[in-house]
Design a protein around this motif. Structure first.
Motif, PDB file in Angstrom:
ATOM      1  N   PHE A  16       0.730  -1.232   0.065  1.00  0.00           N
ATOM      2  CA  PHE A  16      -0.112   0.066  -0.065  1.00  0.00           C
ATOM      3  C   PHE A  16       1.017   1.301   0.019  1.00  0.00           C
ATOM      4  O   PHE A  16       0.430   2.191  -0.626  1.00  0.00           O
ATOM      5  N   SER A  17       2.046   1.107   0.522  1.00  0.00           N
ATOM      6  CA  SER A  17       3.107   2.284   0.492  1.00  0.00           C
ATOM      7  C   SER A  17       3.659   2.625  -0.882  1.00  0.00           C
ATOM      8  O   SER A  17       3.676   3.854  -1.171  1.00  0.00           O
ATOM      9  N   GLU A  18       3.682   1.430  -1.776  1.00  0.00           N
ATOM     10  CA  GLU A  18       3.704   2.048  -3.112  1.00  0.00           C
ATOM     11  C   GLU A  18       2.636   3.004  -3.865  1.00  0.00           C
ATOM     12  O   GLU A  18       2.817   3.621  -4.427  1.00  0.00           O
ATOM     13  N   LEU A  19       1.235   2.376  -3.500  1.00  0.00           N
ATOM     14  CA  LEU A  19       0.219   3.114  -3.897  1.00  0.00           C
ATOM     15  C   LEU A  19       0.278   4.464  -3.558  1.00  0.00           C
ATOM     16  O   LEU A  19       0.020   5.471  -4.315  1.00  0.00           O
ATOM     17  N   ALA A  20       0.675   4.716  -2.123  1.00  0.00           N
ATOM     18  CA  ALA A  20       0.803   6.076  -1.756  1.00  0.00           C
ATOM     19  C   ALA A  20       1.741   6.870  -2.573  1.00  0.00           C
ATOM     20  O   ALA A  20       1.826   8.046  -3.009  1.00  0.00           O
ATOM     21  N   ALA A  21       2.957   6.155  -2.827  1.00  0.00           N
ATOM     22  CA  ALA A  21       4.082   6.741  -3.504  1.00  0.00           C
ATOM     23  C   ALA A  21       3.679   7.447  -4.938  1.00  0.00           C
ATOM     24  O   ALA A  21       4.030   8.200  -5.382  1.00  0.00           O
ATOM     25  N   VAL A  22       2.853   6.388  -5.522  1.00  0.00           N
ATOM     26  CA  VAL A  22       2.358   6.749  -6.979  1.00  0.00           C
ATOM     27  C   VAL A  22       1.326   7.975  -6.932  1.00  0.00           C
ATOM     28  O   VAL A  22       1.393   8.857  -7.746  1.00  0.00           O
ATOM     29  N   GLN A  23       0.602   8.099  -5.753  1.00  0.00           N
ATOM     30  CA  GLN A  23      -0.311   9.040  -5.351  1.00  0.00           C
ATOM     31  C   GLN A  23       0.367  10.299  -5.411  1.00  0.00           C
ATOM     32  O   GLN A  23      -0.023  11.506  -5.725  1.00  0.00           O
ATOM     33  N   LEU A  24       1.553  10.359  -4.709  1.00  0.00           N
ATOM     34  CA  LEU A  24       2.141  11.520  -4.258  1.00  0.00           C
ATOM     35  C   LEU A  24       3.027  11.964  -5.542  1.00  0.00           C
ATOM     36  O   LEU A  24       3.329  13.129  -5.442  1.00  0.00           O
ATOM     37  N   LEU A  25       3.741  11.172  -6.260  1.00  0.00           N
ATOM     38  CA  LEU A  25       4.694  11.484  -7.170  1.00  0.00           C
ATOM     39  C   LEU A  25       4.486  10.932  -8.671  1.00  0.00           C
ATOM     40  O   LEU A  25       5.453  11.183  -9.639  1.00  0.00           O
ATOM     41  N   GLY A  26       3.540  10.350  -9.133  1.00  0.00           N
ATOM     42  CA  GLY A  26       3.179   9.753 -10.282  1.00  0.00           C
ATOM     43  C   GLY A  26       3.843   8.399 -10.496  1.00  0.00           C
ATOM     44  O   GLY A  26       4.624   7.954  -9.675  1.00  0.00           O
ATOM     45  N   PRO A  27       3.395   7.875 -11.665  1.00  0.00           N
ATOM     46  CA  PRO A  27       4.124   6.559 -11.828  1.00  0.00           C
ATOM     47  C   PRO A  27       5.429   6.579 -12.297  1.00  0.00           C
ATOM     48  O   PRO A  27       5.975   5.284 -12.255  1.00  0.00           O
ATOM     49  N   ARG A  28       5.992   7.566 -12.638  1.00  0.00           N
ATOM     50  CA  ARG A  28       7.555   7.644 -13.198  1.00  0.00           C
ATOM     51  C   ARG A  28       8.348   7.606 -12.010  1.00  0.00           C
ATOM     52  O   ARG A  28       9.110   8.805 -12.090  1.00  0.00           O
ATOM     53  N   ILE A  29       8.608   6.986 -11.338  1.00  0.00           N
ATOM     54  CA  ILE A  29       9.487   6.801 -10.130  1.00  0.00           C
ATOM     55  C   ILE A  29      10.236   5.494 -10.220  1.00  0.00           C
ATOM     56  O   ILE A  29       9.768   4.585 -10.541  1.00  0.00           O
ATOM     57  N   ASP A  30      11.230   5.435  -9.302  1.00  0.00           N
ATOM     58  CA  ASP A  30      12.110   4.126  -9.209  1.00  0.00           C
ATOM     59  C   ASP A  30      11.964   3.879  -7.800  1.00  0.00           C
ATOM     60  O   ASP A  30      11.867   4.668  -6.771  1.00  0.00           O
ATOM     61  N   LEU A  31      11.594   2.630  -7.423  1.00  0.00           N
ATOM     62  CA  LEU A  31      11.166   2.260  -6.074  1.00  0.00           C
ATOM     63  C   LEU A  31      12.147   1.393  -5.179  1.00  0.00           C
ATOM     64  O   LEU A  31      13.010   0.660  -5.854  1.00  0.00           O
ATOM     65  N   LEU A  32      12.513   1.740  -4.061  1.00  0.00           N
ATOM     66  CA  LEU A  32      13.557   1.234  -3.188  1.00  0.00           C
ATOM     67  C   LEU A  32      12.883   0.579  -2.180  1.00  0.00           C
ATOM     68  O   LEU A  32      12.568   1.078  -1.078  1.00  0.00           O
ATOM     69  N   PRO A  33      12.529  -0.765  -2.179  1.00  0.00           N
ATOM     70  CA  PRO A  33      11.633  -1.289  -1.149  1.00  0.00           C
ATOM     71  C   PRO A  33      12.588  -1.582   0.021  1.00  0.00           C
ATOM     72  O   PRO A  33      13.845  -1.965  -0.045  1.00  0.00           O
ATOM     73  N   CYS A  34      12.365  -1.319   1.397  1.00  0.00           N
ATOM     74  CA  CYS A  34      12.992  -1.500   2.566  1.00  0.00           C
ATOM     75  C   CYS A  34      12.264  -2.472   3.541  1.00  0.00           C
ATOM     76  O   CYS A  34      11.196  -2.411   3.467  1.00  0.00           O
TER      77      CYS A  34
END
Lengths: 281, 281
Positions: A16-34
C-alpha cells in the motif's frame, strides 16, 4: 528526459505504501523497497533515495509511533501528505476459477479484515504470510495448488496476478495516511491553497500545561487538525504531543504562535509544512 | 468457595491479553477466548462473561481505535487498567536442543519484533502464523520437525512448551495498556489512592474549541494523562477526543469540570473511573 527519482518505502513491491508513492509522485519513479521503517529513513538521509513514503496513522490502528520517533531522530522534512484506502482483493494466477481456490495467503491483519468473505466461503483456508504483496509474489512464483492471495490491485499488476474478487474487505472506511519526506535542503515548491504544519513538542509537567500551550494557537484563531499525547519513557507524567494545524510557516500569525509555543515548551520541532490534502482518515 | 468469574479476551489461550487478565483478576478465573474484539464486548453485555479485558493502546502501535469505537457502541464501563510488557520467548517442545531448531513460527508482528535475534541466527527460517500463542499450540500438537515458536511465557506454560531463550524481543520498552470492563450495574469497590477517569467528547467545529474545552479541566487544576483527537468519519474537520485525567467522579471539582465540559461539547461520555495504575506506556 528527467532522471527518475528513487523513492524508499517499507514492504514488498505492490505494498500500500507503493500506492501512496504513486499518488504523491506519479508512476514515473524508481522504487526502493525496505524491510524496516528505519531503513527507509536512513536511505533518504544517506542519499540512496531521493524521497521516502511513510505511513503515519491508520483509521483502525492509530498513529505509527515508531515513525514519529524516526521523524524526531532523523533530520528530514515532510513535504506532502496523502491517504490511501485499504482495499483488499482476492488475487489468483490468471485463468484460475473461484471454485478451484482452496487456500488464501496473506498477512494475518489483511486476513482478519476480510472475515465476512471467509464466513461466506467456509471451504477457504486462511494461510498466513509475512506480507500482503509478498503473498502474491510467492503465489505467482511457487504456484501452490488451489492458492489465492489477498493484496492490493497494484500487487496483482506487479506480479501478473488476476483479481478474481475486488474489494472483499469488511470495512470500507479503512484509510492510511502517509507523509512524503525529503532531505532538509530540498526546495519545497510554493504551496497553493491551504497549508498544514506538523510538529512535536513537550510541556513542563504541571496541570494546565497543555492548556497554556494550546493558547498559543487558539488566541490566534489557528485550527488544530490533530493532537495526540504520548507518554515519555522513563518520565512518569511527562508527555510528547503530536500536533497538526492549518497555516504556513511564512505567515506572521504562525511565526508568532510558534514563538509563543516555544516559550512554554521544553522541546519544539516543526516536522514540515505542506499542502493540506483532502484526506479521508 | 466462590464461583470463578468468566473473563472474555481476544486471542488464543496464552495471549498477552490473558496475562493482563491474570494481572487484573488473579489466576482463579475462567477464560473465554474470542476471535474478534467485538465478540468479547458482546459476550460481556449479554452475560456470557462477567468481565472483559481489552487492549487500548501500545507503545509502538498507538491507540486501538476499534476498541474505543466498541466502548462508545456498547454500554459497559472501565473498572481497572493495567499494562503488560510484551516479552517474546523462543519456545520448543521440551528437550529440544537449540542446534536442532530450523523454523520459527509466530505472528508476523512478533517475528518483526525479534529481528536482532534472527540476524544473529541466520539459519532460522521465519514462518508466519495467525497468532503468537496459536503458534505454540500448533507446534505442540503437530510437532513439525525442527520447529520453535515465539510467544509469551504463559503460552509456553499453557501448551507444555519449554522456553529455550527468554526475552528475545528487540525493544524492551514495548508495553500494551489494557482496560478491565464490567457491565454498568457492577458495583465498583471504593478506590484507594489516585483515581483516573477515561472519557470521550466532541466539540463544535471552530478554532479554539478544544482550548475552550480543556479550560474546564485546567481552570480546576486537573491533570491530563492522555489526549488524542480522532477525525469523525464523513464530517471533515470534526473530531472526537479521547481524554484521560486524574480525579474521581465523586469529587465536586470533577463534577464541576464535567458539567463545564458538557456546556462546550456536543457529545460527552464518561467511559469509567478506576484506580490509576502505575503503568509503563
Amino acid at each position: 528526459m528527467k532522471k527518475k527519482e528513487i523513492v524508499a518505502f517499507q514492504g514488498e513491491r505492490g505494498a500500500f505504501s507503493e500506492l501512496a508513492a504513486v499518488q504523491l509522485l506519479g508512476p514515473r519513479i524508481d522504487l526502493l523497497p525496505c524491510e524496516r521503517f528505519e531503513q527507509m529513513f536512513r536511505a533518504l538521509q544517506d542519499g540512496a533515495a531521493d524521497a521516502a513514503v511513510v505511513p503515519i496513522e491508520n483509521t483502525l490502528h492509530g498513529s505509527v509511533h515508531e515513525n514519529y520517533d524516526h521523524l524526531l531522530n532523523f533530520d528530514l522534512k515532510i513535504v506532502a501528505e496523502t491517504s490511501v484506502r485499504i482495499v483488499h482483493n482476492l488475487i489468483v494466477p490468471p485463468g484460475t476459477k473461484f471454485a478451484d481456490v482452496r487456500r488464501v495467503y496473506s498477512h494475518p491483519v489483511a486476513l482478519n479484515q476480510c472475515l465476512r468473505f471467509f464466513a461466506a466461503h467456509p471451504r477457504l483456508v486462511k494461510t498466513t504470510h509475512y506480507d500482503t504483496a509478498g503473498s502474491v509474489k510467492m503465489m505467482m512464483s511457487e504456484r501452490p495448488e488451489g492458492a489465492a492471495a489477498i493484496a492490493s490491485s497494484l500487487a496483482a499488476a506487479n506480479y501478473g496476478g488476476e483479481i478474481l474478487k475486488a474489494s472483499i474487505e469488511d470495512d470500507r472506511k479503512n484509510f492510511t495516511r502517509f507523509f512524503l519526506l525529503r532531505r532538509p535542503d530540498f526546495v519545497t515548491p510554493k504551496i497553493k491553497g491551504n497549508a498544514k504544519i506538523s510538529m512535536v513538542f513537550t510541556t513542563k509537567n504541571s496541570p494546565g500545561s497543555l492548556f497554556r500551550a494550546l493558547a498559543a494557537l487558539a488566541l490566534r484563531d489557528i485550527s488544530l487538525a490533530k493532537i495526540e499525547s504520548r507518554p515519555m519513557r522513563g518520565r512518569p507524567w511527562e508527555y510528547l504531543f503530536y500536533l497538526d494545524f492549518l497555516g504556513h510557516v511564512d505567515d506572521k500569525n504562525v511565526q508568532n504562535a510558534l514563538a509563543h509555543l516555544a516559550e512554554v515548551s521544553d522541546l519544539l520541532r516543526v516536522l514540515g509544512c505542506y499542502p493540506a490534502a483532502k484526506i479521508d482518515l
